[in-house]
Each structure stands twice: as C-alpha cells, then as structure tokens.
Design an enzyme around this catalytic site. Structure first.
Site, PDB file in Angstrom:
ATOM      1  N   PRO A  63      60.144  36.122  24.391  1.00  0.00           N
ATOM      2  CG  PRO A  63      58.942  36.642  25.322  1.00  0.00           C
ATOM      3  CD  PRO A  63      59.887  36.910  24.441  1.00  0.00           C
ATOM      4  N   GLY A  64      59.268  32.517  23.311  1.00  0.00           N
ATOM      5  CA  GLY A  64      58.908  32.071  21.663  1.00  0.00           C
ATOM      6  C   GLY A  64      59.788  31.939  20.528  1.00  0.00           C
TER       7      GLY A  64
ATOM      8  CG  ASP B  50      62.217  34.283   6.481  1.00  0.00           C
ATOM      9  OD1 ASP B  50      61.574  35.442   7.734  1.00  0.00           O
ATOM     10  OD2 ASP B  50      63.886  34.197   6.793  1.00  0.00           O
ATOM     11  CD  GLU B  51      60.164  36.794  11.835  1.00  0.00           C
ATOM     12  OE1 GLU B  51      59.190  36.761  12.853  1.00  0.00           O
ATOM     13  OE2 GLU B  51      61.070  37.345  11.378  1.00  0.00           O
TER      14      GLU B  51
ATOM     15  CE1 TYR C 272      55.866  40.468  10.277  1.00  0.00           C
ATOM     16  CE2 TYR C 272      57.014  39.694  10.682  1.00  0.00           C
ATOM     17  CZ  TYR C 272      56.493  40.388   9.823  1.00  0.00           C
ATOM     18  OH  TYR C 272      57.241  39.626   8.528  1.00  0.00           O
TER      19      TYR C 272
ATOM     20  CB  SER D  55      49.614  38.687  11.918  1.00  0.00           C
ATOM     21  OG  SER D  55      50.414  39.490  11.667  1.00  0.00           O
ATOM     22  CE  LYS D  56      53.740  40.054   6.007  1.00  0.00           C
ATOM     23  NZ  LYS D  56      53.333  41.112   5.111  1.00  0.00           N
TER      24      LYS D  56
HETATM   25  P1  NAD Z   1      58.100  49.198   7.917  1.00  0.00           P
HETATM   26  O1  NAD Z   1      57.559  48.275   9.684  1.00  0.00           O
HETATM   27  O2  NAD Z   1      58.943  49.282   7.887  1.00  0.00           O
HETATM   28  O3  NAD Z   1      56.782  49.483   7.359  1.00  0.00           O
HETATM   29  C1  NAD Z   1      55.727  49.557   7.783  1.00  0.00           C
HETATM   30  C2  NAD Z   1      55.038  49.804   6.665  1.00  0.00           C
HETATM   31  O4  NAD Z   1      53.129  49.653   6.735  1.00  0.00           O
HETATM   32  C3  NAD Z   1      54.536  52.251   7.193  1.00  0.00           C
HETATM   33  O5  NAD Z   1      55.381  52.909   6.479  1.00  0.00           O
HETATM   34  C4  NAD Z   1      53.571  52.187   7.585  1.00  0.00           C
HETATM   35  O6  NAD Z   1      53.399  53.392   7.936  1.00  0.00           O
HETATM   36  C5  NAD Z   1      53.038  50.786   7.082  1.00  0.00           C
HETATM   37  N1  NAD Z   1      51.417  50.571   7.634  1.00  0.00           N
HETATM   38  C6  NAD Z   1      50.984  49.691   8.576  1.00  0.00           C
HETATM   39  N2  NAD Z   1      50.287  49.677   9.077  1.00  0.00           N
HETATM   40  C7  NAD Z   1      49.377  50.482   7.964  1.00  0.00           C
HETATM   41  C8  NAD Z   1      48.114  50.521   7.895  1.00  0.00           C
HETATM   42  N3  NAD Z   1      46.873  49.943   8.539  1.00  0.00           N
HETATM   43  N4  NAD Z   1      47.488  51.089   6.306  1.00  0.00           N
HETATM   44  C9  NAD Z   1      48.410  51.524   5.834  1.00  0.00           C
HETATM   45  N5  NAD Z   1      49.824  51.296   5.944  1.00  0.00           N
HETATM   46  C10 NAD Z   1      50.277  50.989   7.064  1.00  0.00           C
HETATM   47  O7  NAD Z   1      58.311  47.529   7.675  1.00  0.00           O
HETATM   48  P2  NAD Z   1      58.969  46.858   6.318  1.00  0.00           P
HETATM   49  O8  NAD Z   1      60.157  45.891   7.157  1.00  0.00           O
HETATM   50  O9  NAD Z   1      59.129  47.531   5.112  1.00  0.00           O
HETATM   51  O10 NAD Z   1      58.062  45.604   6.116  1.00  0.00           O
HETATM   52  C11 NAD Z   1      57.401  45.419   4.694  1.00  0.00           C
HETATM   53  C12 NAD Z   1      57.023  44.370   4.130  1.00  0.00           C
HETATM   54  O11 NAD Z   1      57.773  42.947   4.292  1.00  0.00           O
HETATM   55  C13 NAD Z   1      55.885  43.760   5.466  1.00  0.00           C
HETATM   56  O12 NAD Z   1      55.009  43.007   4.901  1.00  0.00           O
HETATM   57  C14 NAD Z   1      56.816  43.197   6.230  1.00  0.00           C
HETATM   58  O13 NAD Z   1      55.876  41.779   6.424  1.00  0.00           O
HETATM   59  C15 NAD Z   1      57.493  42.200   4.626  1.00  0.00           C
HETATM   60  N6  NAD Z   1      59.068  41.425   4.682  1.00  0.00           N
HETATM   61  C16 NAD Z   1      59.720  41.964   6.101  1.00  0.00           C
HETATM   62  C17 NAD Z   1      60.873  41.570   6.003  1.00  0.00           C
HETATM   63  C18 NAD Z   1      61.997  42.868   7.147  1.00  0.00           C
HETATM   64  O14 NAD Z   1      63.096  42.355   7.477  1.00  0.00           O
HETATM   65  N7  NAD Z   1      62.232  44.090   7.568  1.00  0.00           N
HETATM   66  C19 NAD Z   1      61.519  40.752   5.837  1.00  0.00           C
HETATM   67  C20 NAD Z   1      60.804  40.216   4.981  1.00  0.00           C
HETATM   68  C21 NAD Z   1      58.950  40.077   4.730  1.00  0.00           C
HETATM   69  P1  TYD Z   2      64.906  41.408  14.613  1.00  0.00           P
HETATM   70  O1  TYD Z   2      65.302  42.040  13.463  1.00  0.00           O
HETATM   71  O2  TYD Z   2      63.495  41.705  15.175  1.00  0.00           O
HETATM   72  O3  TYD Z   2      64.016  40.409  13.466  1.00  0.00           O
HETATM   73  P2  TYD Z   2      62.786  39.165  13.343  1.00  0.00           P
HETATM   74  O4  TYD Z   2      63.005  38.658  14.397  1.00  0.00           O
HETATM   75  O5  TYD Z   2      62.461  39.089  12.772  1.00  0.00           O
HETATM   76  O6  TYD Z   2      64.216  38.319  12.280  1.00  0.00           O
HETATM   77  O7  TYD Z   2      65.647  40.666  14.745  1.00  0.00           O
HETATM   78  C1  TYD Z   2      66.725  39.776  14.366  1.00  0.00           C
HETATM   79  C2  TYD Z   2      67.642  38.611  15.314  1.00  0.00           C
HETATM   80  O8  TYD Z   2      67.725  39.649  16.478  1.00  0.00           O
HETATM   81  C3  TYD Z   2      66.645  38.229  16.090  1.00  0.00           C
HETATM   82  O9  TYD Z   2      66.651  36.729  16.435  1.00  0.00           O
HETATM   83  C4  TYD Z   2      66.363  39.037  17.414  1.00  0.00           C
HETATM   84  C5  TYD Z   2      67.432  39.072  17.538  1.00  0.00           C
HETATM   85  N1  TYD Z   2      67.644  40.216  18.374  1.00  0.00           N
HETATM   86  C6  TYD Z   2      68.656  40.739  19.298  1.00  0.00           C
HETATM   87  O10 TYD Z   2      69.097  39.587  19.691  1.00  0.00           O
HETATM   88  N2  TYD Z   2      68.713  42.177  19.855  1.00  0.00           N
HETATM   89  C7  TYD Z   2      67.842  43.264  19.531  1.00  0.00           C
HETATM   90  O11 TYD Z   2      68.166  44.177  20.638  1.00  0.00           O
HETATM   91  C8  TYD Z   2      66.452  42.278  18.305  1.00  0.00           C
HETATM   92  C9  TYD Z   2      65.926  44.009  17.859  1.00  0.00           C
HETATM   93  C10 TYD Z   2      67.154  41.290  17.996  1.00  0.00           C
END
Ligand code: NAD
Ligand code: TYD
Length: 354
Positions: A290-291, A133-134, A158, A161-162
C-alpha cells in the site's frame, strides 16, 4: 569513545566492525535487541576491550543519562530505529515510539550531557543522526534525484517517523546549538542484513527453493548502496561534516526491483546452481505494498564536493560480495530465522546491562 545506538542491527553492526578495524577508539553500543538486533553480528569483537555492549532502550532517559555520565563519549552515532516499511504499515506504533520518542529522548540526554562539557569538548562534540532518503517521498521517472533542499514528503509510517526525527535533530541544532549532523542515505545492502528486506530475502528464499516475492509490477526503483560505502560516508561526515548540515548519501545506482531479483538469480545460478533449474523460475509477482513509493534516487554531490566521498563498490562487485557472504554464513541466517540467537543472547549476556 563514541556512543553508537542500534549497533546490533544491519548498518550499525557493519559500522562498528569497520570502526574497530580502522581505529583504536572504543565504542559503546546501546541496542534493545529487538527482532532486528543480533549481537552475533558482533561476536568477533565481543571480547575486544574497546567494545562495550549494553542492552537497553533509547526511550529510557535515565539509562541514557547514566551511560553518558559514565562513558563520557565525544560523539553519538544514532542508528537505532524500527526500519522496515512493511512492518510500519502493519504496526506503526513501534515506529513512532522508537524513531520519534526515542530520538527525542536521545537528543535531550545529549543536550544535557553536552552542556556539562568544557568549552573545547563542547566544540568538538557531535550528534550524528542517521536517516533515510524515504523522508523526501517518491520521484516520477523524469524527476531529478533528491537534493538536501528537497521538501520532506514522507509517505509511509516509517518514512514519517524518520522525517519527524530529522526535524527534531534539526531543531536541537538551531535552538540549542547541539552540534548535530544528519545523513540521509539510500537503500543499503550487504552482509548481516535481516532477511526481511528485498536483497537478503531473495537470496535466502532462492536457496530454500521458495517463492521470490516481487511487489506489483516490479518496476519500483531504488538507489542501491553497499553498506561499507555508507559506513565510510558516516565516518567522513562525523570527522569533517559541518554541524547543522545534512548530507545525502547514495549509490548513483538506480535499479528496478525486478532487475535486482534477476541479478541475484543469475549470480546464484553461477555460484550455487540448483538441480531444479534456474532460480528465476521462483519469481512470483504479488499484490503491491500500500502506498508503495515508485522511485528513490539520491543526489550525493554535496558530500562528494565537501568531503570527497563517493561509493567505492560497484553494484556488481557489491552484490557478488553480498551473495557470497550469505552463501558462506548459513548459520547466521538460520539463527536469525529460527530465533535461536535469542538463546545465544541469554547465554552471552544473561539479560544483564553493563
Ligand atoms: P535494523 O532494523 O537492521 O537495525 C536497527 C537496530 O536498532 C536493531 O539492532 C534494533 O535492535 C535496534 N533498536 C530498535 N529499537 C530500539 C530501541 N528502542 N532502543 C535501542 N535499540 C533499538 O536497521 P538498519 O537497516 O541497520 O538501519 C539503521 C539506521 O539506518 C536506521 O535509522 C534507518 O532508518 C537508517 N537507514 C537504513 C537504510 C537501509 O537501507 N537499511 C537506508 C538508509 C537509512
Ligand atoms: P525493502 O528492502 O523493504 O526497502 P524499502 O521499502 O525501504 O525501499 O524493499 C525494497 C524494494 O523492494 C521496495 O520497492 C519493495 C520491494 N520488495 C519486493 O518487491 N518484495 C519483497 O518481498 C520486499 C521485502 C520488497
């Protein structure tokens, strides 16, 4: 079989475990095992004949071409990414490399492979791009939640790039006809999340008696979704989504960060009381990111209307499950934190690709 990238990460790992529990179809998992990738998450399926793991980088085009030719998947589900906003602020280069260049390499490899397929296989092939969603930027309190038609206004390296990778995925559908599906999901939480993100960090720090850092005034809002619900949504889109479409996925669960931290403290007070007093005493407000985007919220009516998906887990039930999982799995957490899981990787895989 299906080809998953980033399957040793948080969401990809949950997705593979759920997939193999729900279906007999084999999975190829390509993961570079960065700090965020932990094959221990998949230890229960490591010896399953339906599971193939390859350690490697999505930026390596020859590797991708070789894997596609060898395993001939019917779909790619692309999770691999650098995913932590704070890390993207300190080191954006890795984010551009993996999220933009890596997604480009994967789309190109998929396109070339897809063009070698017969008519029926070409028609049923899917490239599922997993996004966030970001990309839509930040909402004011009075704004409507993000719809699929919102403009892209990414604010962090981040998110930018997404957003770039989403644009590439869209163009590969429109220009080349590659059957691309894109999902944009809100903040996930659940088992196996690396303890650098808010929810696992709060749980792990509280149990260690360490400060619970809250950025700024703690009133930034996120829309939280249990990871199992996200995985179910991806399965639904992969099976029935329309190529070229994007689907927003969200929990319909907007909460300010401070409420999340307090909810975790309250659960821990009940499940694992601390002799030193209530966990809330550890809450520490620190300098803002930041931001820092103020508010995210997803309008998930399209996926509900077209595919019948909606979250099954309430925030209360999902958070309780998550806290209980971290309480029951201190070894997973310790290994991730200490880096000991790297030794496990060497022992298990010896750095070898399939
Ligand atoms: P994560 O950081 O836990 O896992 C990312 C995985 O990608 C890791 O296993 C890492 O080793 C692998 N990876 C990184 N660079 C790589 C490369 N160059 N080649 C091959 N593998 C590589 O991330 P996540 O939280 O599981 O997120 C997975 C996807 O879902 C991402 O695309 C993220 O943008 C998206 N997403 C995440 C969230 C969230 O809340 N975590 C929400 C919405 C969307
Ligand atoms: P995060 O889990 O990093 O996810 P995202 O930035 O992708 O939403 O952070 C969730 C929210 O929590 C975000 O508003 C930043 C805040 N946050 C803190 O207040 N303290 C922390 O130590 C972290 C990691 C995040």
């Amino acid at each position: 079989m299906i080809f998953v990238t980033g399957g040793a990460g948080f969401i990809g790992g949950n997705f593979i475990l759920d997939w193999l529990a729900e279906s007999d179809e084999p999975v190829l998992n390509l993961d570079a095992l960065t700090y965020a990738g932990n094959p221990e998450t998949l230890s229960t399926v490591a010896d399953d004949p339906r599971y193939v793991f390859v350690q490697g980088d999505i930026c390596e085009r020859e590797l991708l071409d070789g894997l596609l030719a060898k395993y001939r998947p019917r779909a790619i589900v692309h999770f691999a990414a650098e995913s932590h906003v704070d890390r993207s602020i300190h080191g954006p280069g890795d984010f551009v490399r993996t999220n933009v260049e890596g997604s480009f390499a994967l789309l190109e490899a998929a396109r070339v492979y897809w063009n070698t397929l017969g008519e029926a296989e070409r028609a049923s092939f899917r490239f599922h791009h997993v996004s966030t969603d970001e990309v839509y930027g930040s909402l004011q309190a009075e704004d409507a939640p993000f719809a699929e038609t919102n403009p892209y206004l990414p604010n962090s390296p981040y998110a930018a790039s997404k957003a770039a990778s989403d644009h590439l995925a869209r163009a590969w559908f429109h220009t080349y006809g590659l059957p691309v599906l894109t999902t944009n999901c809100s903040n996930n939480y659940g088992p196996y999340q690396f303890p650098e993100k808010l929810i696992p960090l709060t749980i792990v720090n509280a149990l260690a008696g360490e400060a619970l850092p809250v950025y700024g005034d703690g009133l930034n809002v996120r829309d939280w979704l249990y990871v199992g619900d996200h995985c179910r949504a991806i399965r639904a889109v992969l099976a029935h989504g329309r190529p070229g479409e994007t689907y927003n996925i969200g929990g319909g669960c907007e909460k300010p960060n401070i409420d999340i931290v307090r909810a975790i403290c309250g659960l821990l007070d009940r499940l694992c009381p601390d002799a030193g007093g209530r966990y809330e005493r550890l809450i520490t407000f620190i300098a803002d990111r930041p931001g820092h985007d103020r508010r995210y919220a997803m309008d998930a009516r399209k996926i509900e209307r077209e595919l019948g998906w909606r979250p099954a887990e309430s925030f209360e039930s999902g958070l309780r499950k998550t806290v209980q999982w971290y309480l029951a799995n201190p070894k997973w957490v310790a290994n991730v934190q200490s880096g000991a899981y790297r030794a496990w990787i060497d022992r298990q895989y010896g750095g070898a690709a399939a």
